[in-house]
Design a protein around this motif. Structure first.
Motif, PDB file in Angstrom:
ATOM      1  N   THR A 131       0.813  -1.212   0.000  1.00 49.50           N
ATOM      2  CA  THR A 131       0.000   0.000   0.000  1.00 49.50           C
ATOM      3  C   THR A 131       0.852   1.270   0.000  1.00 49.50           C
ATOM      4  O   THR A 131       2.064   1.231   0.241  1.00 49.50           O
ATOM      5  CB  THR A 131      -0.917   0.053   1.228  1.00 49.50           C
ATOM      6  N   ASP A 132       0.185   2.396  -0.222  1.00 45.11           N
ATOM      7  CA  ASP A 132       0.863   3.701  -0.161  1.00 45.11           C
ATOM      8  C   ASP A 132       1.562   3.890   1.180  1.00 45.11           C
ATOM      9  O   ASP A 132       2.739   4.289   1.232  1.00 45.11           O
ATOM     10  CB  ASP A 132      -0.153   4.846  -0.336  1.00 45.11           C
ATOM     11  N   ASP A 133       0.838   3.636   2.271  1.00 46.01           N
ATOM     12  CA  ASP A 133       1.398   3.862   3.610  1.00 46.01           C
ATOM     13  C   ASP A 133       2.602   2.963   3.863  1.00 46.01           C
ATOM     14  O   ASP A 133       3.599   3.396   4.469  1.00 46.01           O
ATOM     15  CB  ASP A 133       0.328   3.616   4.679  1.00 46.01           C
ATOM     16  N   GLU A 134       2.528   1.718   3.415  1.00 43.37           N
ATOM     17  CA  GLU A 134       3.654   0.796   3.600  1.00 43.37           C
ATOM     18  C   GLU A 134       4.858   1.244   2.779  1.00 43.37           C
ATOM     19  O   GLU A 134       6.002   1.171   3.238  1.00 43.37           O
ATOM     20  CB  GLU A 134       3.229  -0.617   3.215  1.00 43.37           C
ATOM     21  N   ALA A 135       4.609   1.716   1.553  1.00 42.78           N
ATOM     22  CA  ALA A 135       5.700   2.202   0.705  1.00 42.78           C
ATOM     23  C   ALA A 135       6.392   3.405   1.344  1.00 42.78           C
ATOM     24  O   ALA A 135       7.628   3.517   1.312  1.00 42.78           O
ATOM     25  CB  ALA A 135       5.174   2.561  -0.683  1.00 42.78           C
ATOM     26  N   LEU A 136       5.620   4.299   1.946  1.00 42.07           N
ATOM     27  CA  LEU A 136       6.211   5.459   2.615  1.00 42.07           C
ATOM     28  C   LEU A 136       7.043   5.021   3.820  1.00 42.07           C
ATOM     29  O   LEU A 136       8.076   5.632   4.116  1.00 42.07           O
ATOM     30  CB  LEU A 136       5.108   6.425   3.051  1.00 42.07           C
ATOM     31  N   GLU A 137       6.614   3.959   4.487  1.00 43.06           N
ATOM     32  CA  GLU A 137       7.414   3.414   5.589  1.00 43.06           C
ATOM     33  C   GLU A 137       8.741   2.868   5.055  1.00 43.06           C
ATOM     34  O   GLU A 137       9.798   3.077   5.655  1.00 43.06           O
ATOM     35  CB  GLU A 137       6.636   2.318   6.316  1.00 43.06           C
ATOM     36  N   GLY A 138       8.693   2.157   3.913  1.00 42.25           N
ATOM     37  CA  GLY A 138       9.914   1.670   3.294  1.00 42.25           C
ATOM     38  C   GLY A 138      10.837   2.806   2.878  1.00 42.25           C
ATOM     39  O   GLY A 138      12.065   2.727   3.041  1.00 42.25           O
ATOM     40  N   PHE A 139      10.255   3.877   2.353  1.00 42.24           N
ATOM     41  CA  PHE A 139      11.006   5.076   1.973  1.00 42.24           C
ATOM     42  C   PHE A 139      11.775   5.633   3.174  1.00 42.24           C
ATOM     43  O   PHE A 139      12.976   5.897   3.105  1.00 42.24           O
ATOM     44  CB  PHE A 139      10.034   6.118   1.416  1.00 42.24           C
ATOM     45  N   LYS A 140      11.064   5.801   4.292  1.00 42.51           N
ATOM     46  CA  LYS A 140      11.678   6.378   5.491  1.00 42.51           C
ATOM     47  C   LYS A 140      12.781   5.476   6.042  1.00 42.51           C
ATOM     48  O   LYS A 140      13.840   5.958   6.473  1.00 42.51           O
ATOM     49  CB  LYS A 140      10.606   6.613   6.558  1.00 42.51           C
ATOM     50  N   MET A 141      12.548   4.163   6.025  1.00 42.67           N
ATOM     51  CA  MET A 141      13.553   3.238   6.560  1.00 42.67           C
ATOM     52  C   MET A 141      14.829   3.271   5.738  1.00 42.67           C
ATOM     53  O   MET A 141      15.937   3.262   6.291  1.00 42.67           O
ATOM     54  CB  MET A 141      12.978   1.821   6.629  1.00 42.67           C
ATOM     55  N   MET A 142      14.704   3.301   4.402  1.00 44.88           N
ATOM     56  CA  MET A 142      15.897   3.333   3.555  1.00 44.88           C
ATOM     57  C   MET A 142      16.666   4.633   3.767  1.00 44.88           C
ATOM     58  O   MET A 142      17.902   4.634   3.810  1.00 44.88           O
ATOM     59  CB  MET A 142      15.506   3.162   2.091  1.00 44.88           C
ATOM     60  N   CYS A 143      15.946   5.738   3.912  1.00 45.61           N
ATOM     61  CA  CYS A 143      16.606   7.023   4.176  1.00 45.61           C
ATOM     62  C   CYS A 143      17.350   6.989   5.510  1.00 45.61           C
ATOM     63  O   CYS A 143      18.510   7.413   5.599  1.00 45.61           O
ATOM     64  CB  CYS A 143      15.575   8.152   4.201  1.00 45.61           C
ATOM     65  N   GLU A 144      16.676   6.476   6.535  1.00 47.82           N
ATOM     66  CA  GLU A 144      17.240   6.520   7.885  1.00 47.82           C
ATOM     67  C   GLU A 144      18.397   5.554   8.081  1.00 47.82           C
ATOM     68  O   GLU A 144      19.434   5.915   8.657  1.00 47.82           O
ATOM     69  CB  GLU A 144      16.140   6.219   8.910  1.00 47.82           C
ATOM     70  N   TYR A 145      18.234   4.310   7.598  1.00 46.71           N
ATOM     71  CA  TYR A 145      19.222   3.282   7.914  1.00 46.71           C
ATOM     72  C   TYR A 145      20.346   3.150   6.887  1.00 46.71           C
ATOM     73  O   TYR A 145      21.433   2.683   7.206  1.00 46.71           O
ATOM     74  CB  TYR A 145      18.519   1.926   8.085  1.00 46.71           C
ATOM     75  N   GLU A 146      20.096   3.558   5.655  1.00 47.05           N
ATOM     76  CA  GLU A 146      21.120   3.403   4.617  1.00 47.05           C
ATOM     77  C   GLU A 146      21.609   4.732   4.041  1.00 47.05           C
ATOM     78  O   GLU A 146      22.571   4.757   3.284  1.00 47.05           O
ATOM     79  CB  GLU A 146      20.582   2.529   3.469  1.00 47.05           C
ATOM     80  N   GLY A 147      20.922   5.823   4.370  1.00 47.69           N
ATOM     81  CA  GLY A 147      21.335   7.112   3.829  1.00 47.69           C
ATOM     82  C   GLY A 147      21.089   7.234   2.344  1.00 47.69           C
ATOM     83  O   GLY A 147      21.744   8.028   1.651  1.00 47.69           O
ATOM     84  N   ILE A 148      20.136   6.462   1.842  1.00 50.13           N
ATOM     85  CA  ILE A 148      19.777   6.487   0.421  1.00 50.13           C
ATOM     86  C   ILE A 148      18.332   6.975   0.309  1.00 50.13           C
ATOM     87  O   ILE A 148      17.450   6.480   1.003  1.00 50.13           O
ATOM     88  CB  ILE A 148      19.895   5.089  -0.213  1.00 50.13           C
ATOM     89  N   ILE A 149      18.113   7.968  -0.564  1.00 49.70           N
ATOM     90  CA  ILE A 149      16.751   8.430  -0.815  1.00 49.70           C
ATOM     91  C   ILE A 149      16.219   7.671  -2.028  1.00 49.70           C
ATOM     92  O   ILE A 149      16.626   7.938  -3.158  1.00 49.70           O
ATOM     93  CB  ILE A 149      16.711   9.945  -1.085  1.00 49.70           C
ATOM     94  N   PRO A 150      15.338   6.697  -1.812  1.00 44.05           N
ATOM     95  CA  PRO A 150      14.852   5.878  -2.938  1.00 44.05           C
ATOM     96  C   PRO A 150      13.645   6.511  -3.615  1.00 44.05           C
ATOM     97  O   PRO A 150      12.927   7.321  -3.021  1.00 44.05           O
ATOM     98  CB  PRO A 150      14.452   4.572  -2.257  1.00 44.05           C
ATOM     99  N   ALA A 151      13.413   6.141  -4.838  1.00 46.13           N
ATOM    100  CA  ALA A 151      12.185   6.541  -5.514  1.00 46.13           C
ATOM    101  C   ALA A 151      10.995   5.904  -4.806  1.00 46.13           C
ATOM    102  O   ALA A 151      11.115   4.851  -4.177  1.00 46.13           O
ATOM    103  CB  ALA A 151      12.224   6.097  -6.974  1.00 46.13           C
ATOM    104  N   LEU A 152       9.834   6.542  -4.907  1.00 49.75           N
ATOM    105  CA  LEU A 152       8.640   5.962  -4.302  1.00 49.75           C
ATOM    106  C   LEU A 152       8.280   4.623  -4.935  1.00 49.75           C
ATOM    107  O   LEU A 152       7.719   3.753  -4.267  1.00 49.75           O
ATOM    108  CB  LEU A 152       7.460   6.935  -4.417  1.00 49.75           C
ATOM    109  N   GLU A 153       8.605   4.465  -6.225  1.00 50.37           N
ATOM    110  CA  GLU A 153       8.390   3.170  -6.875  1.00 50.37           C
ATOM    111  C   GLU A 153       9.168   2.093  -6.130  1.00 50.37           C
ATOM    112  O   GLU A 153       8.619   1.079  -5.691  1.00 50.37           O
ATOM    113  CB  GLU A 153       8.839   3.227  -8.344  1.00 50.37           C
TER     114      GLU A 153
END
Length: 262
Positions: A196-218
């Motif tokens: 879902t949208d909400d789950e994808a946004l959670e994945g976005f935040k986790m990648m930013c926080e833990y890996e320092g990578i800003i991923p595409a929403l896709e």
């Protein structure tokens, strides 16, 4: 380009215009990817003597899905090479997001004959797949049909009319999918799920926080799914996520969703 997507991806539109392209907003239909492809095809067949049709996704009639797959395979080939070099083995699972399916088919294709490698495609569940529409889970909930010159799975009514789709990600907001993904689903070679949208946004935040990578929403859809999948696997298993794009283009939209003024 769909007018809605022009707004969602305004940084990309600005870049293209700056580099000399002419971006034409399409306002028909839902004003997203499907409608942009429709207009591009109409223009092509109307002006066939002096124009040519190109698409970056693995959808539509032959040979376009094959052309896109073969170019995008550079990703799967590189994954394979690096895993053998650094881990001495192939990955156990390859995960990629799927809209039209270009990045996913490029990641999957070099591993199709390697039966020990699981292939997992992650679609956009939008507001939830408990609804008939307002999601893009084509392979999860769609039915066989013809869309834009290809027999594949489509989010459609019984009459064949496409239903309205939705995803927080412009690149996944499409009611069909590349025909090779339809084959991989039917043959059982690949598995497809939806986030879902909400789950994808959670994945976005986790990648930013833990890996320092800003991923595409896709890509964020695949990230969330891969993290949940990893929790079910032994620690010696290797998962490769195909990071299909940078998230710079999505930051204005993410900020808007978070209620941050930029």
């Amino acid at each position: 380009m769909g007018a809605v997507d022009c707004e969602r991806q305004k940084l990309n539109v600005f870049r293209m215009n700056t580099l000399g392209a002419k971006v034409v907003p399409v306002k028909e239909g839902q004003a997203t990817l499907k409608d942009a492809i429709n207009e591009a095809m109409r223009d092509w067949v109307t002006n066939v003597r002096n124009t040519h049709y190109l698409i970056g996704s693995a959808v539509g009639p032959h040979p376009f899905p094959t052309i896109v797959r073969d170019f995008q395979c550079v990703m799967g080939i590189e994954m394979r090479s690096q895993m053998l070099e650094r881990a001495g083995k192939l990955p156990d699972v390859v995960v990629a997001c799927v809209g039209g399916g270009s990045n996913a088919i490029g990641a999957f294709h070099p591993f199709v004959e390697d039966k020990t490698v699981e292939l997992h495609g992650v679609e956009a569940a939008g507001h939830g797949i408990d609804k008939d529409q307002q999601h893009c889970a084509t392979l999860t909930k769609g039915t066989p049909g013809v869309l834009q010159g290809a027999l594949t799975y489509v989010i459609q009514e019984k009459s064949g009319q496409t239903l309205n789709t939705h995803s927080v990600s412009a690149g996944l907001d499409y009611p069909g999918v590349g025909p090779e993904h339809a084959f991989l689903k039917d043959s059982g070679r690949a598995k497809y799920s939806a986030v879902t949208d909400d789950e994808a946004l959670e994945g976005f935040k986790m990648m930013c926080e833990y890996e320092g990578i800003i991923p595409a929403l896709e890509t964020s859809h695949a990230i969330y799914y891969a993290i949940q999948l990893a929790k079910t696997l032994p620690k010696d298993k290797d998962i490769v996520i195909n990071m299909s794009g940078r998230g710079d283009k999505d930051m204005p939209q993410v900020a808007k969703i978070m209620g941050v003024q930029v």
